[in-house]
Motif scaffolding. Structure first.
Motif, short mmCIF file in Angstrom:
data_model
loop_
_atom_site.label_atom_id
_atom_site.label_comp_id
_atom_site.label_asym_id
_atom_site.label_seq_id
_atom_site.Cartn_x
_atom_site.Cartn_y
_atom_site.Cartn_z
N ALA A 82 1.83 0.23 -2.15
CA ALA A 82 1.91 1.13 -0.95
C ALA A 82 3.42 0.38 -0.10
CB ALA A 82 0.53 0.96 -0.20
N GLU A 83 4.27 1.28 0.66
CA GLU A 83 5.30 0.75 1.32
C GLU A 83 4.56 1.29 2.35
OE1 GLU A 83 9.04 2.95 -0.41
OE2 GLU A 83 7.88 4.95 -0.77
N GLY A 84 5.66 1.13 4.16
CA GLY A 84 5.40 1.39 4.81
C GLY A 84 4.17 0.95 5.78
N VAL A 85 3.83 -0.20 4.94
CA VAL A 85 2.25 -1.14 5.65
C VAL A 85 3.36 -1.18 7.35
CG1 VAL A 85 0.73 -2.96 5.84
CG2 VAL A 85 1.57 -0.88 3.34
N GLU A 86 2.34 -1.37 8.54
CA GLU A 86 2.36 -1.47 9.36
C GLU A 86 1.79 -1.92 9.99
OE1 GLU A 86 4.85 1.64 11.79
OE2 GLU A 86 6.56 2.19 10.51
N THR A 87 0.49 -1.91 9.66
CA THR A 87 0.00 -2.96 10.99
C THR A 87 -1.28 -3.00 10.16
OG1 THR A 87 -1.95 -0.46 10.36
CG2 THR A 87 -0.31 -0.72 12.50
N GLU A 88 -2.00 -3.81 10.80
CA GLU A 88 -3.24 -4.87 9.60
C GLU A 88 -4.22 -3.69 9.17
OE1 GLU A 88 -6.05 -8.88 9.47
OE2 GLU A 88 -5.08 -8.32 11.27
N ASP A 89 -4.94 -2.84 10.19
CA ASP A 89 -6.11 -2.08 9.41
C ASP A 89 -5.48 -1.62 7.92
OD1 ASP A 89 -7.67 -2.85 11.02
OD2 ASP A 89 -6.90 -1.55 12.79
N GLN A 90 -3.54 -0.60 8.14
CA GLN A 90 -3.61 -0.55 6.63
C GLN A 90 -3.50 -1.45 5.95
OE1 GLN A 90 0.63 0.22 7.78
NE2 GLN A 90 -0.01 2.47 9.60
N ALA A 91 -3.21 -2.52 5.71
CA ALA A 91 -3.40 -3.56 4.99
C ALA A 91 -4.47 -3.81 4.31
CB ALA A 91 -2.75 -4.83 5.03
N ALA A 92 -5.30 -3.81 4.82
CA ALA A 92 -7.06 -4.11 4.87
C ALA A 92 -7.56 -2.72 4.39
CB ALA A 92 -7.46 -4.28 6.75
N PHE A 93 -7.36 -1.68 4.54
CA PHE A 93 -7.32 -0.53 3.68
C PHE A 93 -7.46 -0.14 2.48
CE2 PHE A 93 -7.00 3.67 2.84
CZ PHE A 93 -8.39 4.58 2.63
N LEU A 94 -6.14 -0.32 2.23
CA LEU A 94 -5.80 -0.35 1.08
C LEU A 94 -5.72 -1.27 0.23
CD1 LEU A 94 -1.82 0.15 2.24
CD2 LEU A 94 -3.19 1.84 0.42
N SER A 95 -5.92 -2.66 0.67
CA SER A 95 -7.05 -3.99 -0.44
C SER A 95 -7.82 -3.07 -0.68
CB SER A 95 -6.64 -5.11 0.95
OG SER A 95 -7.34 -6.34 -0.47
N ARG A 96 -9.03 -2.84 0.52
CA ARG A 96 -10.66 -2.78 0.11
C ARG A 96 -10.18 -1.59 -1.21
NH1 ARG A 96 -10.95 -2.27 5.22
NH2 ARG A 96 -10.94 0.23 4.89
N ASN A 97 -9.20 -0.84 -0.94
CA ASN A 97 -9.43 0.51 -1.88
C ASN A 97 -8.85 0.35 -3.76
OD1 ASN A 97 -10.46 2.86 -1.29
ND2 ASN A 97 -9.57 2.34 0.58
N GLY A 98 -8.43 -1.33 -3.48
CA GLY A 98 -7.42 -1.62 -5.21
C GLY A 98 -6.10 -1.84 -5.35
N CYS A 99 -5.57 -1.39 -3.80
CA CYS A 99 -3.96 -1.38 -3.90
C CYS A 99 -3.49 -2.87 -2.69
CB CYS A 99 -3.69 -0.40 -3.08
SG CYS A 99 -1.47 -0.55 -3.18
N THR A 100 -3.57 -3.72 -3.81
CA THR A 100 -3.26 -5.49 -3.23
C THR A 100 -1.82 -5.62 -3.16
OG1 THR A 100 -3.43 -6.47 -5.77
CG2 THR A 100 -5.41 -6.01 -4.10
N ASP A 101 -0.83 -4.92 -4.28
CA ASP A 101 0.26 -4.79 -3.24
C ASP A 101 1.56 -3.73 -2.65
OD1 ASP A 101 0.26 -5.94 -5.50
OD2 ASP A 101 1.49 -5.27 -6.86
N LEU A 102 1.86 -4.49 -1.64
CA LEU A 102 2.56 -4.01 -0.11
C LEU A 102 3.85 -3.93 0.30
CD1 LEU A 102 -1.02 -4.65 1.47
CD2 LEU A 102 -0.57 -2.57 0.39
N SER B 103 4.82 8.71 4.47
CA SER B 103 4.45 9.29 5.13
C SER B 103 2.24 9.04 5.07
CB SER B 103 5.04 10.18 4.77
OG SER B 103 4.46 10.89 3.66
N PHE B 104 2.04 9.13 3.24
CA PHE B 104 0.43 9.01 3.88
C PHE B 104 0.02 7.82 4.04
CE2 PHE B 104 1.48 11.06 -0.41
CZ PHE B 104 1.51 12.60 0.53
N VAL B 105 1.06 6.24 4.01
CA VAL B 105 -0.12 5.41 4.73
C VAL B 105 -0.19 4.98 5.94
CG1 VAL B 105 0.61 3.08 4.83
CG2 VAL B 105 1.11 3.38 2.13
N GLN B 106 1.65 5.88 7.19
CA GLN B 106 1.95 5.58 8.31
C GLN B 106 0.51 6.40 8.87
OE1 GLN B 106 5.63 6.93 8.62
NE2 GLN B 106 6.13 4.73 8.71
N ASP B 107 -0.27 7.22 8.15
CA ASP B 107 -1.17 8.28 8.96
C ASP B 107 -3.15 7.93 8.68
OD1 ASP B 107 0.56 9.35 10.50
OD2 ASP B 107 0.72 11.47 9.33
N LEU B 108 -2.64 7.23 7.77
CA LEU B 108 -3.97 7.14 7.52
C LEU B 108 -5.06 6.38 8.25
CD1 LEU B 108 -3.05 3.83 4.58
CD2 LEU B 108 -4.47 5.97 4.14
#
Length: 518
Positions: A458-478, A427-432
């Protein structure tokens, strides 16, 4: 003065009406007043009338609260129903259930709980209509009959007065205690045309109020009726599903990503995300032979409530361990498989033994197994949860907290429990991309995990932008649809064969199962 017992047909009739518990008390009662030789006939009649009145009070009133008994309530309900059938007017039945009253009994004891129930009744009776009938069904459950209700607004107004009456605290053992209540309402004839149906539907509406967060009221409607029927149907089919082999598992891969920046043809800098599989999550699915596919959101709470989750959960662990071992024997790089646990499973005293047995039978090293629990499960009994999870972790399994951020998140329990990983809720990832608050929450969770030396996924990753944001902020397991949808065992086998091998996590080495207590 000689003791006298009430015997014969009179005693048998009263006892039959009132149940076996009352029968014993009645037949051993002392009616010495009736056999005293110095009593005149007139005095004996008065004594007899007092005894009859005492018996009527016992039969038709609740001994704790003095309210009309369940027997008397049903008699009045039948009379009101007969009158409504003849005259065409409407009435309402309320089911009132105090919220979390067991906690009060556990904290202060049943004697204080009984005193609080009496105070509750006194307060509620004070706001009811003169013709209303309130009855205690047992424990902290009450039924209320409003003999003449013109419409839903009138019933709703009564419910509002009841809840408003509970806004002020009760004084218990020198401290203030607040009570809240969940109310279900069924109104004749919309909510049922007979007493049994009206009571049952008021119960269903009350359960809906509980599901809605408690401290509220709900009316019974056709939608609730259909839901109740569906609930019962699923419950019955669940009991046959294991024997019919209707359950199966889907496996959703988890990836460790790396991002890189490239310049596109227009000269703009673009961020690209690539990933490599590090594990997967086993997801339970059910394809009923009678109803077809049924969502886990619908059937898992029913399985939990009925206890069916325990044999189903054991089947999940067995199947997941067998499949993971099968992939290893096929020559694929080992990877960790995550399994969700329910409260009933975790707190079952035989749970650890069952897990050990499945690992021993499949010869799967425990380090390739991950147990996922939610925050709400941990808070049910933090000390027992810590003990259970420590035993699993000491064997080599990894422990993760699923849906993190949606329950009782706190640094306190994170330090007390043997946790290895936090899973950021979808729910947090989808509205990033749209919600600044979610962005701040995700950044805070990642930062907190780093400070506590915990992994984070992070679960529920559906877009490249979400994955990129998480990676930039130190979460690389998706994990999510952007990388891969949940796959069948055969589909994941094909995926493993066609893609680079999983990035193996560190494993302490094989466990000697001869030393594992079963």
């Amino acid at each position: 003065m000689t003791p006298c017992k009430l015997t014969g047909r009179a005693a048998e009739g009263v006892a039959r009406d009132c149940g076996a518990g009352f029968r014993e008390a009645l037949l051993t009662s002392n009616f010495s007043d009736l056999v005293q030789e110095d009593l005149s006939p007139f005095q004996q009649v008065l004594a007899y009338r007092k005894i009859v009145e005492d018996l009527r009070q016992f039969i038709f009133h609740d001994p704790l609260t003095g309210l009309p008994s369940w027997k008397l309530f049903n008699q009045r309900l039948t009379a009101v129903l007969d009158d409504a059938l003849q005259n065409g007017h409407s009435f309402a039945v309320f089911f009132l259930d105090l919220d979390r009253f067991k906690h009060i009994n556990h904290t202060f004891g049943h004697e204080v709980g009984d005193r609080l129930l009496r105070l509750f009744v006194d307060r509620i009776v004070g706001v009811l209509e003169p013709d209303a009938i309130l009855s205690r069904k047992g424990g902290d459950r009450f039924f209320l009959l409003l003999p003449d209700v013109a419409d839903d607004k009138q019933a709703e107004a009564t419910a509002a007065r009841i809840m408003n009456a509970l806004r002020e605290p009760f004084a218990v053992e020198g401290q203030e205690t607040f009570l809240t209540i969940s109310i279900g309402i069924s109104r004749y004839p919309q909510g049922g045309s007979d007493a049994v149906t009206l009571l049952k539907n008021a119960d269903a509406a009350m359960n809906k109020a509980k599901e809605g967060g408690r401290n509220t009221c709900r009316f019974f409607c056709d939608e609730l009726h259909a839901k109740a029927r569906r609930h019962l149907q699923i419950e019955n089919l669940l009991r046959k599903a294991l024997d019919r082999n209707e359950f199966y598992l889907r496996y959703q891969p988890q990836f460790r990503i790396a991002s890189s920046s490239l310049v596109d043809r227009s000269g703009l800098m673009q961020e690209q995300v690539s990933g490599r599989m590090i594990g997967c999550e086993a997801l339970l699915r059910w394809n009923s032979s009678e109803l077809g596919p049924i969502s886990p959101v619908e059937f898992i709470p029913i399985a939990e409530a009925t206890g069916m989750i325990e044999p189903i959960g054991e089947w999940v662990i067995q199947t997941a361990c067998e499949q993971n071992r099968r992939w290893q024997e096929a020559g694929f790089e080992p990877f960790r498989m995550a399994i969700n646990l329910s409260p009933r499973q975790l707190f079952n005293p035989n749970f650890e033994g069952m897990v050990y047995r499945q690992l021993w039978q499949t010869k799967l090293d425990p380090c390739w197994l991950e147990m996922e629990v939610t925050e709400n499960i941990l808070m049910l009994d933090i000390h027992e949860a810590a003990d259970k999870l420590n035993r699993l972790r000491n064997l080599g399994m990894r422990i993760s907290v699923d849906d993190f951020g949606t329950g009782y998140s706190s640094l306190s329990y994170l330090k007390k429990l043997p946790i290895d990983c936090l899973k950021i809720d979808r729910s947090f990832v989808q509205d990033l991309e749209r919600c600044c608050d979610n962005t701040a929450i995700v950044q805070a969770i990642i930062g907190m995990a780093k400070q506590l030396k915990l992994s984070v996924i992070a679960e529920g990753v559906e877009t490249e932008d979400q994955a990129a944001f998480l990676s930039r902020n130190g979460c690389t397991d998706l994990q999510g649809y952007y990388f891969c949808r949940p796959l069948t065992a055969d589909q994941l086998t094909d995926y493993l064969a066609e893609s680079p091998g999983p990035q193996a996590e560190c494993c302490p080495g094989m466990v000697n199962f001869c030393c594992v207590p079963l």
